[in-house]
Design a protein around this motif. Structure first.
Motif, PDB file in Angstrom:
ATOM      1  N   ILE A 170       0.843  -1.202   0.000  1.00  0.00           N
ATOM      2  CA  ILE A 170       0.000   0.000   0.000  1.00  0.00           C
ATOM      3  C   ILE A 170       0.879   1.254   0.000  1.00  0.00           C
ATOM      4  N   LEU A 171       1.882   1.277   0.866  1.00  0.00           N
ATOM      5  CA  LEU A 171       2.767   2.441   0.943  1.00  0.00           C
ATOM      6  C   LEU A 171       3.530   2.663  -0.361  1.00  0.00           C
ATOM      7  N   ASN A 172       3.954   1.586  -1.008  1.00  0.00           N
ATOM      8  CA  ASN A 172       4.650   1.728  -2.286  1.00  0.00           C
ATOM      9  C   ASN A 172       3.710   2.291  -3.350  1.00  0.00           C
ATOM     10  N   GLY A 173       2.463   1.850  -3.348  1.00  0.00           N
ATOM     11  CA  GLY A 173       1.484   2.413  -4.279  1.00  0.00           C
ATOM     12  C   GLY A 173       1.274   3.898  -4.033  1.00  0.00           C
ATOM     13  N   MET A 174       1.216   4.289  -2.763  1.00  0.00           N
ATOM     14  CA  MET A 174       1.064   5.714  -2.433  1.00  0.00           C
ATOM     15  C   MET A 174       2.294   6.504  -2.864  1.00  0.00           C
ATOM     16  N   ARG A 175       3.466   5.922  -2.670  1.00  0.00           N
ATOM     17  CA  ARG A 175       4.695   6.593  -3.090  1.00  0.00           C
ATOM     18  C   ARG A 175       4.688   6.850  -4.592  1.00  0.00           C
ATOM     19  N   LYS A 176       4.289   5.836  -5.365  1.00  0.00           N
ATOM     20  CA  LYS A 176       4.226   5.987  -6.824  1.00  0.00           C
ATOM     21  C   LYS A 176       3.172   7.017  -7.223  1.00  0.00           C
ATOM     22  N   LEU A 177       2.036   7.009  -6.540  1.00  0.00           N
ATOM     23  CA  LEU A 177       0.960   7.954  -6.856  1.00  0.00           C
ATOM     24  C   LEU A 177       1.412   9.389  -6.592  1.00  0.00           C
ATOM     25  N   PHE A 178       2.011   9.637  -5.436  1.00  0.00           N
ATOM     26  CA  PHE A 178       2.449  10.991  -5.113  1.00  0.00           C
ATOM     27  C   PHE A 178       3.603  11.427  -5.998  1.00  0.00           C
ATOM     28  N   ASP A 179       4.424  10.480  -6.435  1.00  0.00           N
ATOM     29  CA  ASP A 179       5.488  10.803  -7.384  1.00  0.00           C
ATOM     30  C   ASP A 179       4.887  11.245  -8.722  1.00  0.00           C
ATOM     31  N   ALA A 180       3.865  10.535  -9.167  1.00  0.00           N
ATOM     32  CA  ALA A 180       3.198  10.924 -10.416  1.00  0.00           C
ATOM     33  C   ALA A 180       2.539  12.292 -10.264  1.00  0.00           C
ATOM     34  N   TYR A 181       1.911  12.536  -9.116  1.00  0.00           N
ATOM     35  CA  TYR A 181       1.287  13.840  -8.872  1.00  0.00           C
ATOM     36  C   TYR A 181       2.328  14.953  -8.884  1.00  0.00           C
ATOM     37  N   SER A 182       3.495  14.693  -8.320  1.00  0.00           N
ATOM     38  CA  SER A 182       4.532  15.723  -8.279  1.00  0.00           C
ATOM     39  C   SER A 182       5.059  16.056  -9.670  1.00  0.00           C
ATOM     40  N   LYS A 183       4.919  15.119 -10.599  1.00  0.00           N
ATOM     41  CA  LYS A 183       5.354  15.349 -11.978  1.00  0.00           C
ATOM     42  C   LYS A 183       4.250  15.957 -12.839  1.00  0.00           C
ATOM     43  N   GLY A 184       3.081  16.214 -12.234  1.00  0.00           N
ATOM     44  CA  GLY A 184       1.977  16.826 -12.964  1.00  0.00           C
ATOM     45  C   GLY A 184       1.031  15.834 -13.608  1.00  0.00           C
ATOM     46  N   ASP A 185       1.256  14.548 -13.426  1.00  0.00           N
ATOM     47  CA  ASP A 185       0.363  13.519 -13.963  1.00  0.00           C
ATOM     48  C   ASP A 185      -0.756  13.281 -12.952  1.00  0.00           C
ATOM     49  N   VAL A 186      -1.833  14.029 -13.103  1.00  0.00           N
ATOM     50  CA  VAL A 186      -2.905  13.944 -12.116  1.00  0.00           C
ATOM     51  C   VAL A 186      -4.067  13.119 -12.646  1.00  0.00           C
ATOM     52  N   LEU A 187      -4.561  13.470 -13.779  1.00  0.00           N
ATOM     53  CA  LEU A 187      -5.745  12.812 -14.328  1.00  0.00           C
ATOM     54  C   LEU A 187      -5.327  11.858 -15.449  1.00  0.00           C
ATOM     55  N   THR A 188      -4.632  10.795 -15.052  1.00  0.00           N
ATOM     56  CA  THR A 188      -4.148   9.821 -16.021  1.00  0.00           C
ATOM     57  C   THR A 188      -4.630   8.431 -15.644  1.00  0.00           C
ATOM     58  N   ASP A 189      -4.577   7.549 -16.625  1.00  0.00           N
ATOM     59  CA  ASP A 189      -4.971   6.166 -16.390  1.00  0.00           C
ATOM     60  C   ASP A 189      -4.023   5.500 -15.391  1.00  0.00           C
ATOM     61  N   TYR A 190      -2.753   5.847 -15.445  1.00  0.00           N
ATOM     62  CA  TYR A 190      -1.757   5.291 -14.520  1.00  0.00           C
ATOM     63  C   TYR A 190      -2.121   5.610 -13.068  1.00  0.00           C
ATOM     64  N   CYS A 191      -2.485   6.860 -12.804  1.00  0.00           N
ATOM     65  CA  CYS A 191      -2.863   7.259 -11.444  1.00  0.00           C
ATOM     66  C   CYS A 191      -4.134   6.534 -10.996  1.00  0.00           C
ATOM     67  N   ALA A 192      -5.071   6.363 -11.919  1.00  0.00           N
ATOM     68  CA  ALA A 192      -6.306   5.660 -11.578  1.00  0.00           C
ATOM     69  C   ALA A 192      -6.015   4.208 -11.200  1.00  0.00           C
TER      70      ALA A 192
END
Length: 154
Positions: free
Chosen positions: A54-76
Protein backbone atom coordinates in the motif's frame (compact mmCIF):
# COMPACT_ATOMS: atom_id res chain seq x y z
CA UNK A 1 9.23 1.98 3.86
CA UNK A 2 12.85 1.09 4.47
CA UNK A 3 12.79 1.57 8.24
CA UNK A 4 9.79 -0.68 8.88
CA UNK A 5 11.37 -3.92 7.60
CA UNK A 6 14.68 -2.98 9.25
CA UNK A 7 12.97 -2.37 12.59
CA UNK A 8 11.19 -5.72 12.35
CA UNK A 9 14.41 -7.56 11.48
CA UNK A 10 16.30 -5.89 14.34
CA UNK A 11 13.44 -6.60 16.73
CA UNK A 12 13.26 -10.27 15.79
CA UNK A 13 17.04 -10.63 15.90
CA UNK A 14 17.54 -8.97 19.28
CA UNK A 15 14.62 -10.38 21.27
CA UNK A 16 14.14 -14.12 21.36
CA UNK A 17 10.80 -15.55 20.34
CA UNK A 18 9.66 -17.39 23.43
CA UNK A 19 6.42 -18.11 25.24
CA UNK A 20 7.19 -15.31 27.70
CA UNK A 21 8.07 -12.64 25.11
CA UNK A 22 5.29 -13.34 22.61
CA UNK A 23 2.63 -10.68 22.48
CA UNK A 24 -0.48 -12.30 21.08
CA UNK A 25 -3.84 -11.14 22.39
CA UNK A 26 -5.03 -14.63 23.26
CA UNK A 27 -3.85 -17.31 25.69
CA UNK A 28 -1.00 -19.40 24.34
CA UNK A 29 -0.39 -23.02 25.14
CA UNK A 30 2.64 -23.31 27.44
CA UNK A 31 3.69 -26.37 25.42
CA UNK A 32 4.06 -24.58 22.07
CA UNK A 33 7.19 -25.33 20.10
CA UNK A 34 9.59 -22.81 18.61
CA UNK A 35 8.42 -23.90 15.17
CA UNK A 36 4.80 -23.13 16.01
CA UNK A 37 5.75 -19.77 17.51
CA UNK A 38 7.86 -18.77 14.51
CA UNK A 39 5.15 -19.90 12.11
CA UNK A 40 2.62 -17.69 13.92
CA UNK A 41 5.05 -14.74 13.86
CA UNK A 42 5.66 -15.32 10.14
CA UNK A 43 1.92 -15.32 9.47
CA UNK A 44 1.71 -11.98 11.25
CA UNK A 45 4.32 -10.56 8.87
CA UNK A 46 1.91 -10.98 5.95
CA UNK A 47 0.14 -7.84 7.17
CA UNK A 48 3.44 -5.97 7.04
CA UNK A 49 3.93 -7.01 3.41
CA UNK A 50 0.46 -5.76 2.53
CA UNK A 51 1.13 -2.43 4.28
CA UNK A 52 4.39 -2.09 2.35
CA UNK A 53 2.48 -2.77 -0.89
CA UNK A 54 0.00 0.00 0.00
CA UNK A 55 2.77 2.44 0.94
CA UNK A 56 4.65 1.73 -2.29
CA UNK A 57 1.48 2.41 -4.28
CA UNK A 58 1.06 5.71 -2.43
CA UNK A 59 4.69 6.59 -3.09
CA UNK A 60 4.23 5.99 -6.82
CA UNK A 61 0.96 7.95 -6.86
CA UNK A 62 2.45 10.99 -5.11
CA UNK A 63 5.49 10.80 -7.38
CA UNK A 64 3.20 10.92 -10.42
CA UNK A 65 1.29 13.84 -8.87
CA UNK A 66 4.53 15.72 -8.28
CA UNK A 67 5.35 15.35 -11.98
CA UNK A 68 1.98 16.83 -12.96
CA UNK A 69 0.36 13.52 -13.96
CA UNK A 70 -2.91 13.94 -12.12
CA UNK A 71 -5.74 12.81 -14.33
CA UNK A 72 -4.15 9.82 -16.02
CA UNK A 73 -4.97 6.17 -16.39
CA UNK A 74 -1.76 5.29 -14.52
CA UNK A 75 -2.86 7.26 -11.44
CA UNK A 76 -6.31 5.66 -11.58
CA UNK A 77 -4.74 2.20 -11.63
CA UNK A 78 -2.52 3.12 -8.66
CA UNK A 79 -5.53 4.38 -6.70
CA UNK A 80 -7.38 1.13 -7.37
CA UNK A 81 -4.34 -0.91 -6.28
CA UNK A 82 -4.15 1.05 -3.03
CA UNK A 83 -7.83 0.37 -2.41
CA UNK A 84 -7.40 -3.33 -3.16
CA UNK A 85 -4.48 -3.35 -0.73
CA UNK A 86 -6.74 -2.06 2.05
CA UNK A 87 -9.35 -4.70 1.24
CA UNK A 88 -6.59 -7.34 1.28
CA UNK A 89 -5.45 -6.06 4.68
CA UNK A 90 -8.96 -6.54 6.06
CA UNK A 91 -9.20 -10.03 4.56
CA UNK A 92 -5.74 -10.99 5.82
CA UNK A 93 -6.63 -9.92 9.36
CA UNK A 94 -9.83 -11.93 9.17
CA UNK A 95 -8.04 -15.08 7.93
CA UNK A 96 -4.73 -14.91 9.80
CA UNK A 97 -6.10 -14.52 13.33
CA UNK A 98 -7.92 -17.88 13.30
CA UNK A 99 -4.86 -19.56 11.78
CA UNK A 100 -2.60 -18.13 14.48
CA UNK A 101 -4.94 -19.17 17.31
CA UNK A 102 -5.21 -22.67 15.91
CA UNK A 103 -1.47 -22.95 15.42
CA UNK A 104 -0.63 -21.68 18.91
CA UNK A 105 -3.13 -23.91 20.71
CA UNK A 106 -2.30 -27.12 18.80
CA UNK A 107 -0.03 -28.22 21.66
CA UNK A 108 -2.96 -28.23 24.07
CA UNK A 109 -4.52 -31.59 24.88
CA UNK A 110 -7.57 -32.60 22.82
CA UNK A 111 -10.62 -30.64 23.90
CA UNK A 112 -8.55 -27.60 24.92
CA UNK A 113 -7.52 -26.52 21.45
CA UNK A 114 -9.27 -23.49 20.11
CA UNK A 115 -9.82 -21.40 17.06
CA UNK A 116 -10.92 -17.80 17.38
CA UNK A 117 -12.81 -16.11 14.61
CA UNK A 118 -13.57 -12.47 14.98
CA UNK A 119 -14.45 -9.28 13.24
CA UNK A 120 -13.25 -6.00 14.68
CA UNK A 121 -13.64 -2.36 13.80
CA UNK A 122 -10.21 -2.23 12.12
CA UNK A 123 -11.22 -4.94 9.65
CA UNK A 124 -14.47 -3.16 8.86
CA UNK A 125 -12.68 0.18 8.49
CA UNK A 126 -10.05 -1.25 6.13
CA UNK A 127 -12.68 -3.06 4.04
CA UNK A 128 -14.94 0.01 3.74
CA UNK A 129 -12.04 2.37 3.08
CA UNK A 130 -10.54 0.01 0.53
CA UNK A 131 -13.85 -0.39 -1.25
CA UNK A 132 -14.31 3.38 -1.37
CA UNK A 133 -10.80 3.90 -2.73
CA UNK A 134 -11.37 1.24 -5.42
CA UNK A 135 -14.54 3.07 -6.51
CA UNK A 136 -12.67 6.39 -6.54
CA UNK A 137 -9.99 4.76 -8.70
CA UNK A 138 -12.68 3.49 -11.05
CA UNK A 139 -14.16 7.00 -11.28
CA UNK A 140 -10.69 8.44 -11.89
CA UNK A 141 -10.18 5.95 -14.69
CA UNK A 142 -13.42 7.09 -16.33
CA UNK A 143 -12.41 10.73 -15.84
CA UNK A 144 -8.97 10.11 -17.36
CA UNK A 145 -10.62 8.50 -20.40
CA UNK A 146 -12.89 11.52 -20.77
CA UNK A 147 -9.94 13.91 -20.39
CA UNK A 148 -7.96 12.01 -23.05
CA UNK A 149 -10.98 12.13 -25.38
CA UNK A 150 -11.40 15.89 -24.81
CA UNK A 151 -7.71 16.45 -25.44
CA UNK A 152 -8.01 14.59 -28.77
CA UNK A 153 -10.73 17.02 -29.95
CA UNK A 154 -8.56 20.05 -29.36
Amino acid sequence: MILLPLAIIVGLATSPATFATSQFDFDLSPQITQTQLWAAITLGLINVLIVLFILNGMRKLFDAYSKGDVLTDYCAVLIQRIGKGFVALAAANFLLYPLQTLLLTMANPPGQRSIAIGLNSDMIFFALSGGLIVVIGWAMREASDAAAENKAFV
